[in-house]
Write an enzyme that holds these catalytic residues in place. Sequence first.
Site, PDB file in Angstrom:
ATOM      1  N   SER A 105      21.948  41.039  70.537  1.00 36.16           N
ATOM      2  CA  SER A 105      22.501  40.862  71.880  1.00 36.16           C
ATOM      3  C   SER A 105      23.221  42.143  72.262  1.00 36.16           C
ATOM      4  O   SER A 105      24.062  42.636  71.494  1.00 36.16           O
ATOM      5  CB  SER A 105      23.491  39.696  71.882  1.00 36.16           C
ATOM      6  OG  SER A 105      24.415  39.862  72.937  1.00 36.16           O
TER       7      SER A 105
ATOM      8  N   ASP B 101      23.159  38.856  77.713  1.00 37.96           N
ATOM      9  CA  ASP B 101      24.103  37.771  77.971  1.00 37.96           C
ATOM     10  C   ASP B 101      24.650  37.890  79.384  1.00 37.96           C
ATOM     11  O   ASP B 101      25.328  38.858  79.710  1.00 37.96           O
ATOM     12  CB  ASP B 101      25.268  37.849  76.974  1.00 37.96           C
ATOM     13  CG  ASP B 101      24.878  37.289  75.622  1.00 37.96           C
ATOM     14  OD1 ASP B 101      24.274  36.212  75.582  1.00 37.96           O
ATOM     15  OD2 ASP B 101      25.191  37.941  74.602  1.00 37.96           O
TER      16      ASP B 101
ATOM     17  N   HIS C   3      20.154  34.995  78.326  1.00 37.61           N
ATOM     18  CA  HIS C   3      21.024  33.845  78.058  1.00 37.61           C
ATOM     19  C   HIS C   3      21.959  33.697  79.245  1.00 37.61           C
ATOM     20  O   HIS C   3      22.905  34.470  79.412  1.00 37.61           O
ATOM     21  CB  HIS C   3      21.794  34.096  76.757  1.00 37.61           C
ATOM     22  CG  HIS C   3      22.769  33.013  76.415  1.00 37.61           C
ATOM     23  ND1 HIS C   3      23.750  33.162  75.474  1.00 37.61           N
ATOM     24  CD2 HIS C   3      22.923  31.745  76.889  1.00 37.61           C
ATOM     25  CE1 HIS C   3      24.459  32.054  75.385  1.00 37.61           C
ATOM     26  NE2 HIS C   3      23.982  31.172  76.242  1.00 37.61           N
TER      27      HIS C   3
ATOM     28  N   GLY D 117      32.124  38.756  68.773  1.00 36.32           N
ATOM     29  CA  GLY D 117      33.141  39.017  67.757  1.00 36.32           C
ATOM     30  C   GLY D 117      33.959  37.808  67.336  1.00 36.32           C
ATOM     31  O   GLY D 117      34.990  37.962  66.682  1.00 36.32           O
TER      32      GLY D 117
ATOM     33  N   ASP E  18      23.511  31.446  67.862  1.00 34.02           N
ATOM     34  CA  ASP E  18      24.160  32.604  68.470  1.00 34.02           C
ATOM     35  C   ASP E  18      25.668  32.455  68.353  1.00 34.02           C
ATOM     36  O   ASP E  18      26.228  31.445  68.792  1.00 34.02           O
ATOM     37  CB  ASP E  18      23.720  32.647  69.941  1.00 34.02           C
ATOM     38  CG  ASP E  18      24.345  33.772  70.732  1.00 34.02           C
ATOM     39  OD1 ASP E  18      25.028  34.620  70.138  1.00 34.02           O
ATOM     40  OD2 ASP E  18      24.134  33.797  71.951  1.00 34.02           O
ATOM     41  N   GLY E  19      26.298  33.462  67.759  1.00 29.41           N
ATOM     42  CA  GLY E  19      27.757  33.496  67.682  1.00 29.41           C
ATOM     43  C   GLY E  19      28.243  33.609  66.254  1.00 29.41           C
ATOM     44  O   GLY E  19      28.028  32.713  65.445  1.00 29.41           O
ATOM     45  N   GLY E  20      28.855  34.742  65.940  1.00 24.50           N
ATOM     46  CA  GLY E  20      29.439  34.928  64.609  1.00 24.50           C
ATOM     47  C   GLY E  20      28.407  35.041  63.499  1.00 24.50           C
ATOM     48  O   GLY E  20      28.711  34.723  62.342  1.00 24.50           O
TER      49      GLY E  20
ATOM     50  N   SER F  68      27.882  41.760  67.400  1.00 20.57           N
ATOM     51  CA  SER F  68      28.806  42.698  66.747  1.00 20.57           C
ATOM     52  C   SER F  68      28.353  43.096  65.340  1.00 20.57           C
ATOM     53  O   SER F  68      28.546  44.241  64.941  1.00 20.57           O
ATOM     54  CB  SER F  68      30.233  42.141  66.735  1.00 20.57           C
ATOM     55  OG  SER F  68      30.265  40.819  66.285  1.00 20.57           O
TER      56      SER F  68
HETATM   57  C1  DX5 Z   1      28.688  34.721  73.128  1.00 20.52           C
HETATM   58  C2  DX5 Z   1      27.352  35.368  73.376  1.00 20.52           C
HETATM   59  C3  DX5 Z   1      26.789  35.908  72.132  1.00 20.52           C
HETATM   60  C4  DX5 Z   1      27.637  36.972  71.559  1.00 20.52           C
HETATM   61  C5  DX5 Z   1      27.468  36.987  70.095  1.00 20.52           C
HETATM   62  O1  DX5 Z   1      29.201  34.349  74.329  1.00 20.52           O
HETATM   63  O2  DX5 Z   1      26.444  34.447  73.881  1.00 20.52           O
HETATM   64  O3  DX5 Z   1      25.463  36.376  72.271  1.00 20.52           O
HETATM   65  O4  DX5 Z   1      27.337  38.205  72.108  1.00 20.52           O
HETATM   66  O5  DX5 Z   1      28.295  37.972  69.580  1.00 20.52           O
HETATM   67  P1  DX5 Z   1      28.606  38.066  68.034  1.00 20.52           P
HETATM   68  O6  DX5 Z   1      27.306  38.195  67.327  1.00 20.52           O
HETATM   69  O7  DX5 Z   1      29.479  39.257  67.946  1.00 20.52           O
HETATM   70  O8  DX5 Z   1      29.316  36.791  67.704  1.00 20.52           O
END
Ligand code: DX5
Length: 217
Positions: free
Chosen positions: A13, A39, A68, A150, A176-178, A199
Amino acid sequence: MVVPAHSVLITPSILSCNLARLQEEVDSIEKYADWLQVDVMDGHFVPNLSMGAPVVKHLKTKLPLDIHLMVSNPHERLKEFFAVGAKHITFHAEAVASTGERKDIISDIRKGGAGAGIALNPGTPISVIDDVVHEVDLVLVMSVHPGFSGQKFMSEVLGKVTALRKAHPELMIQMDGGIDSITAKECRKAGANNLVSASYIFSAQDRKAAIAALRSA
Ligand code: DX5
Protein backbone atom coordinates in the site's frame (compact mmCIF):
# COMPACT_ATOMS: atom_id res chain seq x y z
CA MET A 1 -9.59 -14.45 -9.79
CA VAL A 2 -8.87 -17.71 -8.03
CA VAL A 3 -5.63 -17.86 -6.09
CA PRO A 4 -4.93 -21.35 -4.77
CA ALA A 5 -4.87 -21.49 -0.98
CA HIS A 6 -1.16 -22.41 -1.00
CA SER A 7 -0.21 -19.30 -2.92
CA VAL A 8 -0.40 -15.65 -1.86
CA LEU A 9 -0.50 -12.22 -3.45
CA ILE A 10 1.55 -9.43 -1.88
CA THR A 11 -0.01 -5.99 -2.17
CA PRO A 12 2.08 -3.02 -1.01
CA SER A 13 0.00 0.00 0.00
CA ILE A 14 1.50 3.33 -1.01
CA LEU A 15 -0.02 5.01 2.05
CA SER A 16 3.27 5.02 3.93
CA CYS A 17 5.72 5.46 1.09
CA ASN A 18 7.48 8.76 0.44
CA LEU A 19 4.78 10.40 -1.65
CA ALA A 20 7.16 13.12 -2.80
CA ARG A 21 9.02 10.31 -4.56
CA LEU A 22 6.06 8.17 -5.47
CA GLN A 23 7.37 6.89 -8.80
CA GLU A 24 10.74 5.85 -7.30
CA GLU A 25 8.96 4.15 -4.41
CA VAL A 26 6.74 2.17 -6.77
CA ASP A 27 9.75 1.33 -8.96
CA SER A 28 11.44 -0.14 -5.87
CA ILE A 29 8.73 -2.79 -5.45
CA GLU A 30 7.56 -3.18 -9.06
CA LYS A 31 9.44 -6.42 -9.75
CA TYR A 32 8.56 -8.11 -6.48
CA ALA A 33 4.94 -7.23 -5.68
CA ASP A 34 1.74 -8.64 -7.20
CA TRP A 35 -0.73 -5.76 -6.80
CA LEU A 36 -0.41 -2.12 -5.72
CA GLN A 37 -2.92 -0.69 -3.26
CA VAL A 38 -4.10 2.90 -3.20
CA ASP A 39 -5.85 3.87 0.05
CA VAL A 40 -8.55 6.45 -0.52
CA MET A 41 -9.88 8.25 2.59
CA ASP A 42 -12.44 11.00 2.82
CA GLY A 43 -12.07 12.38 6.35
CA HIS A 44 -15.62 11.22 7.04
CA PHE A 45 -15.80 7.43 6.86
CA VAL A 46 -12.36 7.46 8.48
CA PRO A 47 -10.74 10.28 10.48
CA ASN A 48 -8.05 10.96 7.90
CA LEU A 49 -7.57 12.17 4.34
CA SER A 50 -5.19 10.53 1.92
CA MET A 51 -5.15 10.51 -1.86
CA GLY A 52 -7.34 10.14 -4.89
CA ALA A 53 -7.14 9.41 -8.59
CA PRO A 54 -5.00 12.47 -9.47
CA VAL A 55 -2.12 11.01 -7.42
CA VAL A 56 -2.05 7.80 -9.44
CA LYS A 57 -2.98 9.25 -12.81
CA HIS A 58 0.59 9.69 -14.01
CA LEU A 59 2.07 6.74 -12.16
CA LYS A 60 3.89 4.26 -14.36
CA THR A 61 3.37 0.71 -13.17
CA LYS A 62 2.40 -2.64 -14.58
CA LEU A 63 1.09 -3.78 -11.21
CA PRO A 64 -2.70 -4.11 -11.03
CA LEU A 65 -4.09 -1.10 -9.16
CA ASP A 66 -6.13 -2.14 -6.13
CA ILE A 67 -8.26 0.72 -4.83
CA HIS A 68 -9.37 0.55 -1.19
CA LEU A 69 -12.21 3.03 -0.80
CA MET A 70 -12.53 4.19 2.81
CA VAL A 71 -15.24 6.66 1.92
CA SER A 72 -18.89 7.16 2.85
CA ASN A 73 -20.09 7.43 -0.77
CA PRO A 74 -18.25 4.71 -2.71
CA HIS A 75 -20.79 4.52 -5.53
CA GLU A 76 -20.04 8.12 -6.50
CA ARG A 77 -16.29 7.55 -6.49
CA LEU A 78 -15.98 4.67 -8.96
CA LYS A 79 -15.65 6.49 -12.28
CA GLU A 80 -12.58 8.47 -11.34
CA PHE A 81 -10.77 5.21 -10.63
CA PHE A 82 -11.87 3.49 -13.84
CA ALA A 83 -10.36 6.49 -15.61
CA VAL A 84 -6.92 5.74 -14.11
CA GLY A 85 -7.08 2.02 -14.87
CA ALA A 86 -8.20 0.46 -11.56
CA LYS A 87 -8.16 -3.35 -11.72
CA HIS A 88 -9.78 -3.97 -8.34
CA ILE A 89 -12.03 -1.71 -6.28
CA THR A 90 -13.04 -2.51 -2.72
CA PHE A 91 -15.70 -0.64 -0.76
CA HIS A 92 -16.70 -0.96 2.89
CA ALA A 93 -19.76 -2.91 4.02
CA GLU A 94 -20.23 -0.34 6.80
CA ALA A 95 -20.57 2.46 4.23
CA VAL A 96 -23.39 0.77 2.28
CA ALA A 97 -26.09 -0.91 4.33
CA SER A 98 -28.59 -1.74 1.59
CA THR A 99 -28.23 -5.00 -0.29
CA GLY A 100 -29.65 -3.38 -3.43
CA GLU A 101 -27.02 -0.66 -3.46
CA ARG A 102 -24.23 -3.11 -2.66
CA LYS A 103 -25.26 -5.19 -5.66
CA ASP A 104 -25.46 -2.11 -7.86
CA ILE A 105 -21.96 -1.06 -6.81
CA ILE A 106 -20.56 -4.54 -7.47
CA SER A 107 -22.24 -4.60 -10.87
CA ASP A 108 -20.96 -1.10 -11.74
CA ILE A 109 -17.41 -2.00 -10.69
CA ARG A 110 -17.56 -4.99 -13.04
CA LYS A 111 -19.00 -2.91 -15.87
CA GLY A 112 -16.05 -0.57 -15.39
CA GLY A 113 -13.71 -3.50 -16.03
CA ALA A 114 -12.52 -4.11 -12.47
CA GLY A 115 -12.88 -6.81 -9.86
CA ALA A 116 -15.14 -5.97 -6.92
CA GLY A 117 -14.24 -6.31 -3.27
CA ILE A 118 -16.04 -5.69 -0.01
CA ALA A 119 -14.22 -4.74 3.21
CA LEU A 120 -15.01 -5.37 6.86
CA ASN A 121 -13.81 -3.23 9.74
CA PRO A 122 -12.40 -5.16 12.72
CA GLY A 123 -15.68 -4.97 14.65
CA THR A 124 -17.94 -6.01 11.78
CA PRO A 125 -19.00 -9.66 11.74
CA ILE A 126 -18.84 -11.64 8.50
CA SER A 127 -22.60 -12.26 8.62
CA VAL A 128 -23.01 -8.61 7.53
CA ILE A 129 -21.92 -9.59 4.01
CA ASP A 130 -23.97 -12.77 3.67
CA ASP A 131 -26.01 -10.96 1.02
CA VAL A 132 -23.12 -10.37 -1.38
CA VAL A 133 -20.27 -12.68 -0.42
CA HIS A 134 -21.05 -14.96 -3.36
CA GLU A 135 -20.91 -12.05 -5.79
CA VAL A 136 -17.62 -10.38 -4.94
CA ASP A 137 -14.13 -11.21 -6.18
CA LEU A 138 -12.52 -10.41 -2.86
CA VAL A 139 -13.28 -9.88 0.81
CA LEU A 140 -10.94 -7.58 2.72
CA VAL A 141 -10.73 -8.31 6.44
CA MET A 142 -9.21 -5.27 8.14
CA SER A 143 -6.77 -6.08 10.92
CA VAL A 144 -6.61 -2.46 12.17
CA HIS A 145 -9.23 0.27 12.39
CA PRO A 146 -8.80 1.89 8.98
CA GLY A 147 -7.38 5.36 8.62
CA PHE A 148 -3.69 5.14 9.40
CA SER A 149 -0.69 2.98 8.61
CA GLY A 150 1.69 1.80 11.29
CA GLN A 151 -0.92 0.44 13.72
CA LYS A 152 -0.75 -2.80 15.69
CA PHE A 153 -2.15 -5.97 14.13
CA MET A 154 -5.45 -7.07 15.75
CA SER A 155 -5.22 -10.84 16.02
CA GLU A 156 -8.83 -11.02 17.19
CA VAL A 157 -9.98 -10.69 13.56
CA LEU A 158 -8.30 -13.96 12.56
CA GLY A 159 -11.35 -15.98 13.56
CA LYS A 160 -13.32 -14.19 10.85
CA VAL A 161 -10.75 -15.21 8.28
CA THR A 162 -10.80 -18.84 9.42
CA ALA A 163 -14.60 -18.91 9.19
CA LEU A 164 -14.65 -17.24 5.77
CA ARG A 165 -12.04 -19.63 4.43
CA LYS A 166 -13.97 -22.62 5.71
CA ALA A 167 -17.19 -21.43 4.11
CA HIS A 168 -15.56 -20.23 0.86
CA PRO A 169 -12.54 -22.33 -0.12
CA GLU A 170 -12.01 -20.42 -3.39
CA LEU A 171 -12.53 -16.87 -2.15
CA MET A 172 -9.76 -14.32 -2.31
CA ILE A 173 -9.36 -13.14 1.27
CA GLN A 174 -7.27 -10.01 1.66
CA MET A 175 -6.00 -8.77 5.02
CA ASP A 176 -4.71 -5.28 5.70
CA GLY A 177 -3.24 -3.56 8.74
CA GLY A 178 -0.19 -4.26 10.87
CA ILE A 179 1.09 -6.99 8.58
CA ASP A 180 4.77 -7.87 8.87
CA SER A 181 6.78 -11.07 8.54
CA ILE A 182 5.47 -12.33 11.90
CA THR A 183 1.78 -11.41 11.67
CA ALA A 184 1.72 -12.55 8.02
CA LYS A 185 2.20 -16.11 9.27
CA GLU A 186 -0.98 -15.85 11.33
CA CYS A 187 -2.87 -14.39 8.36
CA ARG A 188 -1.74 -17.24 6.10
CA LYS A 189 -2.55 -19.87 8.71
CA ALA A 190 -6.08 -18.50 9.03
CA GLY A 191 -6.52 -18.68 5.24
CA ALA A 192 -5.77 -15.22 3.86
CA ASN A 193 -4.26 -15.27 0.37
CA ASN A 194 -3.73 -11.57 -0.32
CA LEU A 195 -1.65 -9.53 2.15
CA VAL A 196 -1.57 -5.74 2.11
CA SER A 197 1.34 -4.06 3.82
CA ALA A 198 2.47 -0.44 3.95
CA SER A 199 4.93 0.43 6.71
CA TYR A 200 6.65 -2.95 6.89
CA ILE A 201 7.53 -2.78 3.20
CA PHE A 202 8.21 0.94 2.79
CA SER A 203 10.26 1.31 5.96
CA ALA A 204 12.55 -1.50 4.81
CA GLN A 205 15.82 -0.60 3.10
CA ASP A 206 15.59 -3.86 1.17
CA ARG A 207 12.09 -4.04 -0.27
CA LYS A 208 12.82 -7.22 -2.19
CA ALA A 209 13.67 -8.99 1.06
CA ALA A 210 10.65 -7.54 2.89
CA ILE A 211 8.27 -8.76 0.20
CA ALA A 212 10.01 -12.15 0.08
CA ALA A 213 9.57 -12.45 3.86
CA LEU A 214 5.84 -11.77 3.55
CA ARG A 215 5.54 -14.21 0.66
CA SER A 216 7.23 -17.05 2.50
CA ALA A 217 5.46 -16.43 5.83
C1 DX5 B 1 -5.24 1.42 6.93
C2 DX5 B 1 -4.96 1.18 5.47
C3 DX5 B 1 -3.86 0.23 5.30
C4 DX5 B 1 -2.59 0.73 5.86
C5 DX5 B 1 -1.76 -0.41 6.29
O1 DX5 B 1 -6.18 2.39 7.03
O2 DX5 B 1 -6.07 0.66 4.84
O3 DX5 B 1 -3.66 -0.16 3.95
O4 DX5 B 1 -1.92 1.52 4.95
O5 DX5 B 1 -0.60 0.10 6.84
P1 DX5 B 1 0.38 -0.81 7.68
O6 DX5 B 1 0.78 -1.95 6.82
O7 DX5 B 1 1.48 0.11 8.03
O8 DX5 B 1 -0.42 -1.25 8.87
